[in-house]
Scaffold this motif. Structure first.
Motif, PDB file in Angstrom:
ATOM      1  N   CYS A   1      -0.974 -13.740 -21.732  1.00 41.82           N
ATOM      2  CA  CYS A   1      -1.877 -13.104 -22.716  1.00 41.82           C
ATOM      3  C   CYS A   1      -1.614 -13.655 -24.110  1.00 41.82           C
ATOM      4  CB  CYS A   1      -1.702 -11.586 -22.776  1.00 41.82           C
ATOM      5  SG  CYS A   1      -1.517 -10.757 -21.218  1.00 41.82           S
ATOM      6  N   ASN A   2      -1.463 -14.979 -24.203  1.00 40.28           N
ATOM      7  CA  ASN A   2      -1.147 -15.587 -25.496  1.00 40.28           C
ATOM      8  C   ASN A   2       0.063 -14.924 -26.143  1.00 40.28           C
ATOM      9  OD1 ASN A   2      -4.105 -16.656 -25.517  1.00 40.28           O
ATOM     10  ND2 ASN A   2      -2.952 -17.695 -27.128  1.00 40.28           N
ATOM     11  N   GLY A   3       1.098 -14.709 -25.347  1.00 34.81           N
ATOM     12  CA  GLY A   3       2.288 -14.044 -25.893  1.00 34.81           C
ATOM     13  C   GLY A   3       1.935 -12.699 -26.487  1.00 34.81           C
ATOM     14  N   TRP A   4       1.013 -11.984 -25.766  1.00 36.95           N
ATOM     15  CA  TRP A   4       0.560 -10.653 -26.207  1.00 36.95           C
ATOM     16  C   TRP A   4       0.000 -10.695 -27.630  1.00 36.95           C
ATOM     17  CZ3 TRP A   4       4.704  -6.485 -24.494  1.00 36.95           C
ATOM     18  CH2 TRP A   4       4.945  -6.612 -23.121  1.00 36.95           C
ATOM     19  N   CYS A   5      -0.518 -11.860 -28.014  1.00 33.05           N
ATOM     20  CA  CYS A   5      -1.104 -12.074 -29.357  1.00 33.05           C
ATOM     21  C   CYS A   5      -0.051 -12.118 -30.463  1.00 33.05           C
ATOM     22  CB  CYS A   5      -2.168 -11.029 -29.697  1.00 33.05           C
ATOM     23  SG  CYS A   5      -3.615 -11.141 -28.631  1.00 33.05           S
ATOM     24  N   PHE A   6       1.233 -12.097 -30.115  1.00 34.75           N
ATOM     25  CA  PHE A   6       2.266 -12.076 -31.164  1.00 34.75           C
ATOM     26  C   PHE A   6       2.335 -13.343 -32.023  1.00 34.75           C
ATOM     27  CE2 PHE A   6       3.848  -8.151 -29.298  1.00 34.75           C
ATOM     28  CZ  PHE A   6       4.221  -7.460 -30.446  1.00 34.75           C
ATOM     29  N   PRO A   7       1.903 -14.525 -31.510  1.00 36.10           N
ATOM     30  CA  PRO A   7       1.916 -15.677 -32.430  1.00 36.10           C
ATOM     31  C   PRO A   7       1.089 -15.366 -33.681  1.00 36.10           C
ATOM     32  CG  PRO A   7       1.505 -16.420 -30.190  1.00 36.10           C
ATOM     33  CD  PRO A   7       1.457 -14.912 -30.156  1.00 36.10           C
ATOM     34  N   TRP A   8      -0.019 -14.684 -33.468  1.00 32.85           N
ATOM     35  CA  TRP A   8      -0.936 -14.377 -34.569  1.00 32.85           C
ATOM     36  C   TRP A   8      -0.448 -13.163 -35.369  1.00 32.85           C
ATOM     37  CZ3 TRP A   8      -4.568 -14.659 -29.882  1.00 32.85           C
ATOM     38  CH2 TRP A   8      -4.795 -15.991 -29.528  1.00 32.85           C
ATOM     39  N   VAL A   9       0.131 -12.202 -34.664  1.00 30.25           N
ATOM     40  CA  VAL A   9       0.650 -10.999 -35.337  1.00 30.25           C
ATOM     41  C   VAL A   9       1.731 -11.386 -36.356  1.00 30.25           C
ATOM     42  CG1 VAL A   9       2.067  -8.936 -34.983  1.00 30.25           C
ATOM     43  CG2 VAL A   9       0.158  -9.425 -33.425  1.00 30.25           C
ATOM     44  N   VAL A  10       2.650 -12.247 -35.917  1.00 32.06           N
ATOM     45  CA  VAL A  10       3.771 -12.601 -36.798  1.00 32.06           C
ATOM     46  C   VAL A  10       3.252 -13.328 -38.045  1.00 32.06           C
ATOM     47  CG1 VAL A  10       5.977 -13.815 -36.958  1.00 32.06           C
ATOM     48  CG2 VAL A  10       5.379 -12.623 -34.848  1.00 32.06           C
ATOM     49  N   ALA A  11       2.231 -14.170 -37.847  1.00 36.80           N
ATOM     50  CA  ALA A  11       1.636 -14.854 -39.011  1.00 36.80           C
ATOM     51  C   ALA A  11       0.933 -13.847 -39.920  1.00 36.80           C
ATOM     52  CB  ALA A  11       0.654 -15.925 -38.538  1.00 36.80           C
ATOM     53  N   ALA A  12       0.231 -12.894 -39.327  1.00 37.25           N
ATOM     54  CA  ALA A  12      -0.499 -11.904 -40.127  1.00 37.25           C
ATOM     55  C   ALA A  12       0.454 -11.144 -41.040  1.00 37.25           C
ATOM     56  CB  ALA A  12      -1.233 -10.916 -39.201  1.00 37.25           C
ATOM     57  N   LEU A  13       1.667 -10.908 -40.564  1.00 37.20           N
ATOM     58  CA  LEU A  13       2.627 -10.111 -41.328  1.00 37.20           C
ATOM     59  C   LEU A  13       3.640 -10.969 -42.077  1.00 37.20           C
ATOM     60  CD1 LEU A  13       3.294  -7.266 -38.729  1.00 37.20           C
ATOM     61  CD2 LEU A  13       1.916  -7.129 -40.803  1.00 37.20           C
ATOM     62  N   GLY A  14       3.479 -12.291 -41.992  1.00 34.91           N
ATOM     63  CA  GLY A  14       4.431 -13.172 -42.678  1.00 34.91           C
ATOM     64  C   GLY A  14       5.848 -13.003 -42.162  1.00 34.91           C
ATOM     65  N   GLY A  15       5.961 -12.742 -40.876  1.00 37.65           N
ATOM     66  CA  GLY A  15       7.276 -12.514 -40.275  1.00 37.65           C
ATOM     67  C   GLY A  15       7.964 -13.813 -39.881  1.00 37.65           C
ATOM     68  N   THR A  16       9.043 -13.662 -39.140  1.00 39.48           N
ATOM     69  CA  THR A  16       9.817 -14.822 -38.677  1.00 39.48           C
ATOM     70  C   THR A  16       9.843 -14.828 -37.153  1.00 39.48           C
ATOM     71  OG1 THR A  16      11.217 -14.628 -40.621  1.00 39.48           O
ATOM     72  CG2 THR A  16      12.066 -15.972 -38.815  1.00 39.48           C
ATOM     73  N   ASN A  17       9.542 -15.987 -36.574  1.00 42.41           N
ATOM     74  CA  ASN A  17       9.624 -16.167 -35.122  1.00 42.41           C
ATOM     75  C   ASN A  17      10.985 -16.750 -34.773  1.00 42.41           C
ATOM     76  OD1 ASN A  17       6.630 -15.910 -34.095  1.00 42.41           O
ATOM     77  ND2 ASN A  17       6.524 -17.143 -35.978  1.00 42.41           N
ATOM     78  N   VAL A  18      11.728 -16.062 -33.939  1.00 42.88           N
ATOM     79  CA  VAL A  18      13.002 -16.611 -33.463  1.00 42.88           C
ATOM     80  C   VAL A  18      12.793 -17.053 -32.017  1.00 42.88           C
ATOM     81  CG1 VAL A  18      15.444 -16.146 -33.027  1.00 42.88           C
ATOM     82  CG2 VAL A  18      14.281 -15.056 -34.978  1.00 42.88           C
ATOM     83  N   PHE A  19      13.013 -18.354 -31.781  1.00 43.37           N
ATOM     84  CA  PHE A  19      12.785 -18.895 -30.436  1.00 43.37           C
ATOM     85  C   PHE A  19      14.099 -19.177 -29.723  1.00 43.37           C
ATOM     86  CE2 PHE A  19       8.907 -20.176 -32.734  1.00 43.37           C
ATOM     87  CZ  PHE A  19       7.969 -19.598 -31.896  1.00 43.37           C
ATOM     88  N   LEU A  20      14.096 -18.916 -28.435  1.00 46.40           N
ATOM     89  CA  LEU A  20      15.210 -19.271 -27.561  1.00 46.40           C
ATOM     90  C   LEU A  20      14.615 -20.152 -26.467  1.00 46.40           C
ATOM     91  CD1 LEU A  20      16.590 -15.665 -26.971  1.00 46.40           C
ATOM     92  CD2 LEU A  20      17.531 -17.355 -28.558  1.00 46.40           C
ATOM     93  N   ARG A  21      15.138 -21.322 -26.293  1.00 47.62           N
ATOM     94  CA  ARG A  21      14.555 -22.204 -25.279  1.00 47.62           C
ATOM     95  C   ARG A  21      14.669 -21.600 -23.882  1.00 47.62           C
ATOM     96  NH1 ARG A  21      12.825 -27.264 -24.834  1.00 47.62           N
ATOM     97  NH2 ARG A  21      12.752 -27.943 -22.675  1.00 47.62           N
ATOM     98  N   GLU A  22      15.859 -21.124 -23.564  1.00 48.00           N
ATOM     99  CA  GLU A  22      16.086 -20.588 -22.224  1.00 48.00           C
ATOM    100  C   GLU A  22      15.597 -19.144 -22.160  1.00 48.00           C
ATOM    101  OE1 GLU A  22      16.958 -22.830 -20.238  1.00 48.00           O
ATOM    102  OE2 GLU A  22      17.511 -24.260 -21.793  1.00 48.00           O
ATOM    103  N   GLU A  23      15.389 -18.672 -20.968  1.00 50.27           N
ATOM    104  CA  GLU A  23      14.992 -17.291 -20.789  1.00 50.27           C
ATOM    105  C   GLU A  23      16.079 -16.395 -21.394  1.00 50.27           C
ATOM    106  OE1 GLU A  23      13.981 -14.740 -16.988  1.00 50.27           O
ATOM    107  OE2 GLU A  23      12.867 -16.641 -17.036  1.00 50.27           O
TER     108      GLU A  23
END
Lengths: 565, 565
Positions: free
Chosen positions: B245-267
């Motif tokens: 679901c497009n990461g539950w729309c969170f890619p866009w949510v985080v941008a809307a709020l000017g937040g920070t995305n923390v990525f982990l390569r592995e599960e």
């Protein structure tokens, strides 16, 4: 609802279409329907002893819409209202659109001739009038030209026994009882259909009828929630007039969040505000900065520290640090916004937090960024429409674009065309852009002064003068001068039992390190002319300075004495 | 932008029109542009040692869009991706739409034949592949029919030296360096144009390609913010796959709020989650309920109490009270949602708060109300489409309508037509409606059991069995029975080093006062069959029970022994 089903053939993707399942025209009506579904028996309205739940408010609005339809109101027709902030006016914010109508809540401070002009412009089919204003309306009816269409049908809100009321007039409660509870709500055909007409305050000339769309009203309600980080079920005390930018869209915001509307019939004073906060646990209130003055000037014997956090949202001139500190000391959180009727109310926001007497911080508070639902804000050269550099000093005109901008001025295509240029809404306000992107508001384009070829912000001068503890209100305008172009002239209203000379003011400006070119040459005292919404009428002052002989003040010399405005 | 200027002549109101100043097609692209303007040098992305600011992320996405255009990607064409949650996949969520393209992030657990089918369906012009999955993609290419169009051009994310890669393949960084920083972003012609294709998990059959519009993506991002009462600048730890679901729309949510995305390569494992929370001050994370199990099962020597509030949002089966209590004891706030790919992810929400062993409360947690941007939710008879009474017992099919519903299934008009009936989206899930309006989810229509003419919710049975401390996972299906219709059969995966007999389970159900008709007759143990997204494949279990001879268990008798599934 009424959007046609269609396939995106041009996208070369099959299997997709819009239908009622996945496309619903955006409208604040949805907020009310959902509030009734989700918040049910939670209080929607508190007004003295009257308490409604969301179920009840929704039912009343449905019946109101039904009754309007029965009275012959058709889709797109105007329904007017002249009332203070009372539950019936709140119900009209939903009931009128739910009948397909366009609501115009009128300024309750209008005199009969101005009201007659407005009614002539709007041609409402029905006018809802609070008993307090019935005589003004009847007077306005008399002033309408005889050749014109019949005056609108009257619906009386409260006070059944008003004299001189035509026999066709109805009582609000009787009207409601006409309505059918199972009326099928009329949704907009297109989400860009008009929902309301709000008049500008007219501080720069003739008030204009600003038309909002259902889409803009819906999206701006969401924007308000973001702007003030509002949570579910707030308690909103009505201290802003509902005829101003549709009460800054708060009728719809409170429904969206399933909150409670607390109404006060009379204009809110500090006692009533504190009382409501204690009794109803108010979380939000808003209005012109005068509300802060009221709170701050509460006599010390009556002062109360509020039990919970209350957000106060003000828009307009920035209040003085002294006032902000005092109001904050009671426990209020103050937000200051910049906006206008055309942008559905406050559009930028900054939460004020005082930090002693740091004037730089104070000035920085005027800086704001655009809200999440406004697409773009820029500062441009008014003629070339080229963006000014983000250098924190080049002055240009502030422009917006986005979905939370008006549809245009009612029946004024010339005004609309002038406001929208090259895909931007021109605010008529001056600003600069800081290197960090923040926009700092300066004057209205009309209110700025050009002295020795330099644009000077009268707001900056006013800001310094207003920090003087004796000054209640101040306005600075330019006085035409053959040598330098314009010279700053200050008009001051003093606080009770306070005395100041013109030289005192000039000295104060110098002490505050105001640049030489910005120190006013003329300083006058008196009561400032204001319009019905409390805005200072600078154009009146400009006429005044033109007519006055210039008597420059220098140190040691006596300034122009107080003049009556 | 591209909307034609028009006058509302039918409204008999002059002076109004739509233009670029007051109408901008809704698209999440706006969130990125605003984040770059407002949040500038704030961190957008953290991935190991890589840190980007919003200015940088926006610039990178613009260059990505430009490069895609240079590679010949046209408006409406599909761009595919096969990658774990890495910054480049995040950039594609904006970069692809900014080139006018439609992004399809594919499930990284697909095998080559299934991937080949997907590529055949989508016909992407370009596929972005993480080096980890390159061999799977090359294998899938080989399996495509020779008569079909050429395989998509490969863009490799990371790991330059992959063997067997065609010479036309490009490296992601090289592609980016092709892009022009002043590329003019391509906005949707219409806000209902497609932005992405997400595949359903296929727990009930063949995965379907669900198409979202720019409008739905924009509005659902706002809905997510409301649903979890999110504030500005959250820190979001990516524990949900971006292909869901497009990461539950969170890619866009985080941008809307000017937040920070923390990525982990592995599960994400529990250690990584706690580490990120401590180091990056994570405020939100989400995913399937398995994430709670991971956190709860962290070995006690490693357990840490988190320093600040962290909201964990899970959707899918309700976790056990035991797990919830444990995770809450670390300081997490748990939200449980119900939704599906077709509704852009979780759609209802309820914040879980345990209160001892109150099972009634626990069941009530499954009740949810629809979010502010979903227009309507109802429970209807699937055939007649008449609403069930709000009596808290009549089971019907849960249906939605609103702007946060898919455009339809990609190239599957029959599927779309079946999903949309009478202006509603049919979820295929069963539910009841409580007198307070809340909807309580029951099974998928397919998963319910009809025994003695009564619909029995297998979810309710599973819920009781899962509360047994030895049970890791459970699924209940109906076994056809000539006399009663269907009889409940339970399949259980036990926790390590835990032992249970079938009778133990039946006794436990009786002790928990499960009605007689709901106590399973067959109880089997083994590893439950799951699909690539971790959902239990009940249709496999149904086939299993059909093939098994019924051996009813009664008190004192030994049940069916463990079978391998």
């Amino acid at each position: 609802m009424t959007k046609p089903t269609f396939i995106f053939l041009d996208m070369e993707m099959d299997g997709l279409y819009q239908c009622e399942a996945n496309y619903v025209p955006l409208t604040p009506i949805s907020f009310l329907k959902r509030a009734s579904f989700v918040y049910r028996k939670s209080p929607s309205v508190i007004y003295g002893d009257t308490v409604y739940t969301w179920n009840e408010t929704c039912d009343r609005c449905v019946k109101l819409a039904s009754a309007l339809t029965l009275l012959g109101v058709n889709r797109g027709e105007v329904v007017a209202a002249l009332a203070p902030n009372i539950p019936a006016l709140y119900e009209l914010q939903f009931g009128a659109p739910m009948a397909g109508a366009v609501l115009s809540a009128l300024n309750t401070r209008l005199d009969p001739p101005t009201l007659a002009i407005k009614l002539h412009q709007l041609e409402p089919k029905i006018i809802f009038v609070d008993h307090q204003f019935i005589q003004i309306v009847l007077e306005a009816f008399k002033q309408q030209s005889p050749g014109k269409p019949a005056p609108p049908r009257l619906v009386l809100m409260g006070g059944k026994n008003c004299t001189g009321v035509p026999s066709s007039a109805m009582n609000y409660d009787d009207l409601l009882s006409l309505g059918k509870p199972d009326f099928k709500i009329i949704h907009p055909n297109d989400e860009c259909d008009p929902i309301s007409i709000s008049f500008t305050s007219g501080s720069t000339g003739k008030p204009k009828g600003v038309v909002y769309s259902h889409r803009a009203a819906y999206l701006n309600s969401l924007a308000v929630i973001f702007r003030y980080d509002m949570r579910k079920m707030p308690v909103f005390l009505w201290t802003v007039d509902m005829f101003r930018c549709n009460g800054w869209c708060f009728p719809w915001v409170v429904a969206a969040l399933g909150g409670t509307n607390v109404f006060l019939r009379e204009e809110a004073n500090a006692e009533a505000i504190f009382h409501s906060i204690v009794i109803h646990k108010v979380t939000h209130l808003c209005g012109a900065p005068i509300i802060l003055d009221k709170i701050a000037n509460l006599k010390s014997t009556e002062q109360q520290v509020i039990p919970t956090r209350v957000d106060v949202i003000v828009a307009g001139p920035l209040p003085s640090s002294e006032i902000i500190s005092k109001v904050e000391s009671f426990g209020f959180e103050i937000h200051h916004g910049y906006g206008m009727t055309e942008a559905l109310g406050p559009m930028t926001d900054r939460c004020l937090r005082t930090s002693g007497d740091d004037e730089r911080l104070r000035i920085r508070c005027r800086e704001g960024t655009h809200n999440i639902l406004m697409e773009d804000v820029d500062v441009k050269n008014s003629d070339t429409m080229i963006s000014v550099p983000s250098d924190g000093k080049t002055i240009g005109e502030v422009v917006f674009r986005g979905n939370v901008v008006m549809l245009g001025y009612f029946n004024d295509i010339e005004g609309t065309n002038k406001a929208f240029k090259d895909g931007w809404y021109k605010t008529g306000d001056l600003g600069i852009r800081n290197p960090n992107g923040g926009i700092v508001m300066k004057d209205r384009v009309l209110d700025s002064i050009i002295t020795k070829g330099e644009i000077v912000s009268t707001m900056d001068i006013e800001h310094v003068i207003k920090s003087h503890p004796f000054v209640m209100e101040v306005a600075v305008v330019g006085k035409p001068d053959k040598i330098v172009g314009e010279i700053p002239s200050a008009f001051i209203t003093l606080k009770d039992e306070c005395f100041l000379s013109s030289n005192d003011v000039i000295k104060f400006c110098e002490e505050k390190l105001l640049p030489r070119s910005m120190v006013p040459i003329n300083v006058s005292f008196g009561n400032l002319p204001m319009n019905s919404t409390g805005k200072i009428l600078k154009y009146v002052l400009r006429e005044t300075v033109k007519a006055t002989e210039s008597i420059p003040c220098t140190n040691g010399e006596k300034g122009v004495s107080s003049i009556s405005l």
